[in-house]
Design an enzyme around this catalytic site. Sequence first.
Site, PDB file in Angstrom:
ATOM      1  N   ASP A  49       0.830  -1.211   0.000  1.00 57.26           N
ATOM      2  CA  ASP A  49       0.000   0.000   0.000  1.00 57.26           C
ATOM      3  C   ASP A  49       0.858   1.252   0.000  1.00 57.26           C
ATOM      4  O   ASP A  49       0.536   2.251  -0.647  1.00 57.26           O
ATOM      5  CB  ASP A  49      -0.923   0.015   1.217  1.00 57.26           C
ATOM      6  CG  ASP A  49      -2.040  -1.000   1.056  1.00 57.26           C
ATOM      7  OD1 ASP A  49      -2.677  -1.345   2.059  1.00 57.26           O
ATOM      8  OD2 ASP A  49      -2.249  -1.443  -0.088  1.00 57.26           O
ATOM      9  N   GLU A 128     -27.134 -11.619 -30.796  1.00 59.47           N
ATOM     10  CA  GLU A 128     -26.053 -12.067 -29.902  1.00 59.47           C
ATOM     11  C   GLU A 128     -26.631 -12.247 -28.492  1.00 59.47           C
ATOM     12  O   GLU A 128     -27.673 -11.666 -28.178  1.00 59.47           O
ATOM     13  CB  GLU A 128     -24.943 -11.020 -29.861  1.00 59.47           C
ATOM     14  CG  GLU A 128     -25.404  -9.759 -29.149  1.00 59.47           C
ATOM     15  CD  GLU A 128     -24.567  -8.533 -29.471  1.00 59.47           C
ATOM     16  OE1 GLU A 128     -23.510  -8.413 -28.881  1.00 59.47           O
ATOM     17  OE2 GLU A 128     -25.000  -7.716 -30.289  1.00 59.47           O
ATOM     18  N   LYS A 130     -27.540 -11.834 -24.638  1.00 52.69           N
ATOM     19  CA  LYS A 130     -27.580 -10.735 -23.672  1.00 52.69           C
ATOM     20  C   LYS A 130     -26.964 -11.277 -22.388  1.00 52.69           C
ATOM     21  O   LYS A 130     -27.531 -12.158 -21.735  1.00 52.69           O
ATOM     22  CB  LYS A 130     -29.016 -10.293 -23.428  1.00 52.69           C
ATOM     23  CG  LYS A 130     -29.138  -9.105 -22.494  1.00 52.69           C
ATOM     24  CD  LYS A 130     -30.576  -8.578 -22.482  1.00 52.69           C
ATOM     25  CE  LYS A 130     -30.691  -7.263 -21.728  1.00 52.69           C
ATOM     26  NZ  LYS A 130     -30.334  -7.346 -20.326  1.00 52.69           N
ATOM     27  N   ASP A 132     -25.786 -11.495 -18.619  1.00 54.24           N
ATOM     28  CA  ASP A 132     -26.354 -10.987 -17.374  1.00 54.24           C
ATOM     29  C   ASP A 132     -25.234 -10.606 -16.405  1.00 54.24           C
ATOM     30  O   ASP A 132     -24.876 -11.349 -15.507  1.00 54.24           O
ATOM     31  CB  ASP A 132     -27.258 -12.054 -16.757  1.00 54.24           C
ATOM     32  CG  ASP A 132     -28.153 -11.476 -15.670  1.00 54.24           C
ATOM     33  OD1 ASP A 132     -28.198 -10.232 -15.537  1.00 54.24           O
ATOM     34  OD2 ASP A 132     -28.797 -12.257 -14.958  1.00 54.24           O
ATOM     35  N   TYR A 240     -19.344  -5.419 -26.776  1.00 51.25           N
ATOM     36  CA  TYR A 240     -20.445  -5.541 -27.736  1.00 51.25           C
ATOM     37  C   TYR A 240     -20.972  -4.220 -28.269  1.00 51.25           C
ATOM     38  O   TYR A 240     -21.895  -4.196 -29.068  1.00 51.25           O
ATOM     39  CB  TYR A 240     -21.600  -6.346 -27.139  1.00 51.25           C
ATOM     40  CG  TYR A 240     -22.101  -5.830 -25.798  1.00 51.25           C
ATOM     41  CD1 TYR A 240     -22.680  -4.569 -25.670  1.00 51.25           C
ATOM     42  CD2 TYR A 240     -22.004  -6.624 -24.657  1.00 51.25           C
ATOM     43  CE1 TYR A 240     -23.132  -4.109 -24.441  1.00 51.25           C
ATOM     44  CE2 TYR A 240     -22.455  -6.175 -23.430  1.00 51.25           C
ATOM     45  CZ  TYR A 240     -23.019  -4.912 -23.329  1.00 51.25           C
ATOM     46  OH  TYR A 240     -23.452  -4.455 -22.118  1.00 51.25           O
ATOM     47  N   LYS A 328     -36.036 -11.575 -24.450  1.00 50.98           N
ATOM     48  CA  LYS A 328     -35.735 -12.247 -23.179  1.00 50.98           C
ATOM     49  C   LYS A 328     -36.114 -13.722 -23.225  1.00 50.98           C
ATOM     50  O   LYS A 328     -37.068 -14.100 -23.893  1.00 50.98           O
ATOM     51  CB  LYS A 328     -36.516 -11.557 -22.048  1.00 50.98           C
ATOM     52  CG  LYS A 328     -36.231 -10.071 -21.917  1.00 50.98           C
ATOM     53  CD  LYS A 328     -35.020  -9.794 -21.081  1.00 50.98           C
ATOM     54  CE  LYS A 328     -35.363  -9.956 -19.611  1.00 50.98           C
ATOM     55  NZ  LYS A 328     -34.226  -9.594 -18.770  1.00 50.98           N
ATOM     56  N   CYS A 433     -27.857 -22.252  18.870  1.00 48.93           N
ATOM     57  CA  CYS A 433     -27.609 -23.264  17.847  1.00 48.93           C
ATOM     58  C   CYS A 433     -28.651 -24.374  17.975  1.00 48.93           C
ATOM     59  O   CYS A 433     -28.833 -24.928  19.059  1.00 48.93           O
ATOM     60  CB  CYS A 433     -26.203 -23.834  18.025  1.00 48.93           C
ATOM     61  SG  CYS A 433     -25.891 -25.268  16.978  1.00 48.93           S
ATOM     62  N   CYS A 436     -26.671 -27.782  19.189  1.00 51.18           N
ATOM     63  CA  CYS A 436     -26.065 -27.976  20.513  1.00 51.18           C
ATOM     64  C   CYS A 436     -26.557 -26.983  21.568  1.00 51.18           C
ATOM     65  O   CYS A 436     -26.219 -27.116  22.742  1.00 51.18           O
ATOM     66  CB  CYS A 436     -24.541 -27.899  20.418  1.00 51.18           C
ATOM     67  SG  CYS A 436     -23.926 -26.231  20.152  1.00 51.18           S
ATOM     68  N   CYS A 457     -22.723 -20.488  15.465  1.00 50.70           N
ATOM     69  CA  CYS A 457     -22.783 -21.198  16.738  1.00 50.70           C
ATOM     70  C   CYS A 457     -21.421 -21.048  17.414  1.00 50.70           C
ATOM     71  O   CYS A 457     -20.379 -21.227  16.789  1.00 50.70           O
ATOM     72  CB  CYS A 457     -23.083 -22.669  16.479  1.00 50.70           C
ATOM     73  SG  CYS A 457     -22.694 -23.721  17.883  1.00 50.70           S
ATOM     74  N   CYS A 463     -20.189 -28.781  19.594  1.00 48.08           N
ATOM     75  CA  CYS A 463     -21.376 -28.819  18.742  1.00 48.08           C
ATOM     76  C   CYS A 463     -21.213 -29.975  17.771  1.00 48.08           C
ATOM     77  O   CYS A 463     -20.313 -29.981  16.944  1.00 48.08           O
ATOM     78  CB  CYS A 463     -21.527 -27.516  17.977  1.00 48.08           C
ATOM     79  SG  CYS A 463     -22.935 -27.542  16.848  1.00 48.08           S
TER      80      CYS A 463
HETATM   81  S1  IVH Z   1     -26.297  -3.327 -26.259  1.00 44.71           S
HETATM   82  C1  IVH Z   1     -27.399   0.760 -27.184  1.00 44.71           C
HETATM   83  N1  IVH Z   1     -25.651  -5.860 -26.142  1.00 44.71           N
HETATM   84  O1  IVH Z   1     -28.243  -5.126 -21.295  1.00 44.71           O
HETATM   85  C2  IVH Z   1     -27.381  -0.648 -26.766  1.00 44.71           C
HETATM   86  N2  IVH Z   1     -26.410  -4.807 -24.159  1.00 44.71           N
HETATM   87  O2  IVH Z   1     -30.852  -3.850 -21.108  1.00 44.71           O
HETATM   88  C3  IVH Z   1     -26.675  -0.843 -25.507  1.00 44.71           C
HETATM   89  N3  IVH Z   1     -26.365  -6.245 -22.185  1.00 44.71           N
HETATM   90  O3  IVH Z   1     -27.121  -2.086 -20.010  1.00 44.71           O
HETATM   91  C4  IVH Z   1     -26.639  -2.193 -24.998  1.00 44.71           C
HETATM   92  N4  IVH Z   1     -25.576  -8.036 -23.187  1.00 44.71           N
HETATM   93  O4  IVH Z   1     -25.724  -4.143 -19.586  1.00 44.71           O
HETATM   94  C5  IVH Z   1     -26.115  -4.797 -25.467  1.00 44.71           C
HETATM   95  N5  IVH Z   1     -24.978  -8.087 -26.132  1.00 44.71           N
HETATM   96  C6  IVH Z   1     -25.428  -7.020 -25.487  1.00 44.71           C
HETATM   97  C7  IVH Z   1     -25.703  -7.068 -24.107  1.00 44.71           C
HETATM   98  C8  IVH Z   1     -26.209  -5.934 -23.481  1.00 44.71           C
HETATM   99  C9  IVH Z   1     -25.981  -7.515 -22.044  1.00 44.71           C
HETATM  100  C10 IVH Z   1     -26.893  -5.430 -21.092  1.00 44.71           C
HETATM  101  C11 IVH Z   1     -26.212  -4.116 -20.900  1.00 44.71           C
HETATM  102  C12 IVH Z   1     -27.270  -3.068 -20.985  1.00 44.71           C
HETATM  103  C13 IVH Z   1     -28.511  -3.860 -20.751  1.00 44.71           C
HETATM  104  C14 IVH Z   1     -29.669  -3.223 -21.451  1.00 44.71           C
END
Ligand code: IVH
Length: 738
Positions: A49, A128, A130, A132, A240, A328, A433, A436, A457, A463
């Site tokens: 640090d 593509e 999405k 999470d 992306y 979705k 607990c 025990c 516990c 225990c």
């Molecule tokens: S494009 C203008 N592509 O989804 C378009 N978003 O609901 C901007 N996300 O905030 C997003 N995979 O966090 C895009 N292949 C993908 C994605 C993606 C996940 C998320 C991203 C965004 C949210 C929007």
Amino acid sequence: MATRKPKAVDSLSREEAAEELDRLASEIAAHDRRYHQQDAPVISDAEYDELRKRNAAIEARFPDLTREDSPTGVVGAPPAEGFAKVRHAVPMLSLAKAYTDEDVVEFLERAKRFFEKDADFNIAFTAEPKIDGLSASLRYEKGVFVQGATRGDGTVGEDITANLKTIADIPHRLKGAGWPDVIEIRGEVYMTYAEFQALKERSAAAGGQDYVNPRNTAAGSLRQKDPAVTASRNLKFFAYAWGYTTEDPAPTQFESVQKFAGWGFRISPLMIRAKSVDELIAHYRLIEAQRSTLGYDIDGVVYKVDQLDLQRRWGFVTGEPRWAIAHKFPAEQATTTVRGIDIQVGRTGTLAPVARLDPVSVGGVTVVNVTLHNEDYIEGKDSNGQPIRDGKDIRIGDTVIIQRAGDVIPQIVDVVIEKRPKGAVAYTMPHACPVCGSPATREINEKTGKEDSRRRCTGELICPAQAVEALRHFVSRGAMDIEGLGAENIDLFFNAGLIRTAADIFTLKERRAAVQQALFERREAQAREREAAKGAARKKVLSAEERTYEGLDKLFAAIDARREPELDRFIFALGIRHVGDTTAAVLAKTFSTVEEFIRVGKEAATADDPHTVFPSINGIGDTVVGALTDFFGNERNDAVLDALLEQVTPKPYVVTVSADSVVAGKTVVFTGSLEKMSRSEAKAMAERLGAKVAGSVSAKTDLVVAGPGAGSKLKSATELGIEVIDEDEWLRRAGQGS
Ligand code: IVH
């Protein structure tokens, strides 16, 4: 001879400052590598640090000297409290959602209408996954990563540059050529299931905190004040999209993202370009089918208009592009009722609440219970106090929505408050607990001052739940690794009263008849179960052959084979809180023998300040020192340990010797005080390099490493004409100096 005292930052000339920043950048990078990649730090956290602070202080004084590869990552250090705010040059948008195929058809219809094309004119779209995770925006200037931010509210995010820099998928410099002068690359930071699972296990083994799901954990990992913590989480990143740029990467979305790959980013291998609804939906089905094999969470498929000029023409509505939509996946959800909340007690005594449910099928799997993690979670808060499930608590009798996403463990995502039975009361965790009866308390984390989210516990080995878990841990693969003595047999022998503590494992042989009996009874019970399953109610009597248990001799042999365990395994096997396998190895290396480890541990347990007894050991912080002190301060553990050491003799820790070092084969004496390492560490380092460490200077001594305060040994070394060097020179020869 004393270590160079660094010049005060205020008195550095410009040249000196530039030189120092140069030196600090490579020094810190070297320590990072040792810490994160080799698990072998050579300086303490505090010293590390200090280096970073000095780097930041010099940068603050000469901001224009800040290097592109500065360890700070930002101009000036981020404020200690929270992160600096970053206004996105181009807002970070969210996406409109489609839930059905019809929604997708409609999206394409809208596109066609907008562009006034006739019904059979095909516009190209990309499709593509999405991901999470959490979106991040990475600003590159002249190909150099200069700033990274969270999405925040879309307009203003937080500066997490230093943390993002620890992610291997994020290049510090763009590869190749042809990138715009300035470009903000956008994408998703996420954690794989494997990494999430590994972190959970590491944390559980060390009695650390609990983690709810990969996404929240990735979010927490990104918001760490210490980038070293982020680094240890092995986060991933897919690129992306992009925000502000001085120049379009390419004329289309598809080609732009392909370019990102050429610049050193990972891009989704599942991105395609297609022209019809049918193709898009077919790709959606394909991704959906692969979802559970990807190893990370995705929650849908994103379709984007491919041509950038068309994207621009179609434009935006509030906060969302018109030219993109997220299709979705149907959530794998089901509704059921919470029948009860059971408490399980783990090895470290953690009380883990589990909801017992009316069996329900979710995404093809029958779910009968789900973990409720801890009492904050039950109350509707995550470990940072942020609301989950809109802050709704979970009560016995509640109707709840269960979800399984990908292959993630089922969880309660919502509570149907309207269906809550009258008179249902908020759940309170037991303060004793359930196994025990010892008090179960929430500890205060010394570092953060915050109450731990889990109740534990305090009964330790009295225990039964903790005792049996401790035994399971003791024999497990990473610990004593006793073949044929897995969790099942431990449970059996424990319940039969044949073993109570680890030492009893080694005397099991003396209770051969009883062991055999216990094993027979289990076999009989299993046979009865099989018969019952077949529908035959008659009692099966085991034949004479079936009654012989040849495995027994093998089992006893396997136990005997582990009577001389490696010291690090032995220390790990003791199941001391916060002492995972890495820490156990550091302790073994530091103390070399079990006697020394116990001697220091016991001394620390009775000392006013244990820190004065424990040498400062790299990788061993206050939490571990506290845990060791507690362990050795507990008389019950004393008895357990004494009995165990009558049965087993841990081997002294042997360091792997590297024969090619310049000190290999030399006899070295350390004298005076060492400032950069502890004595035990210096000794271990020397031995690792193939040197012999002696306590006194004689004609056989080849080298004396003298620190401040060196006295008679230094004198005799000079008289004998033995080479004397200081600590820095020693580190250089050991290959660790600058
Ligand atoms: S494009 C203008 N592509 O989804 C378009 N978003 O609901 C901007 N996300 O905030 C997003 N995979 O966090 C895009 N292949 C993908 C994605 C993606 C996940 C998320 C991203 C965004 C949210 C929007």
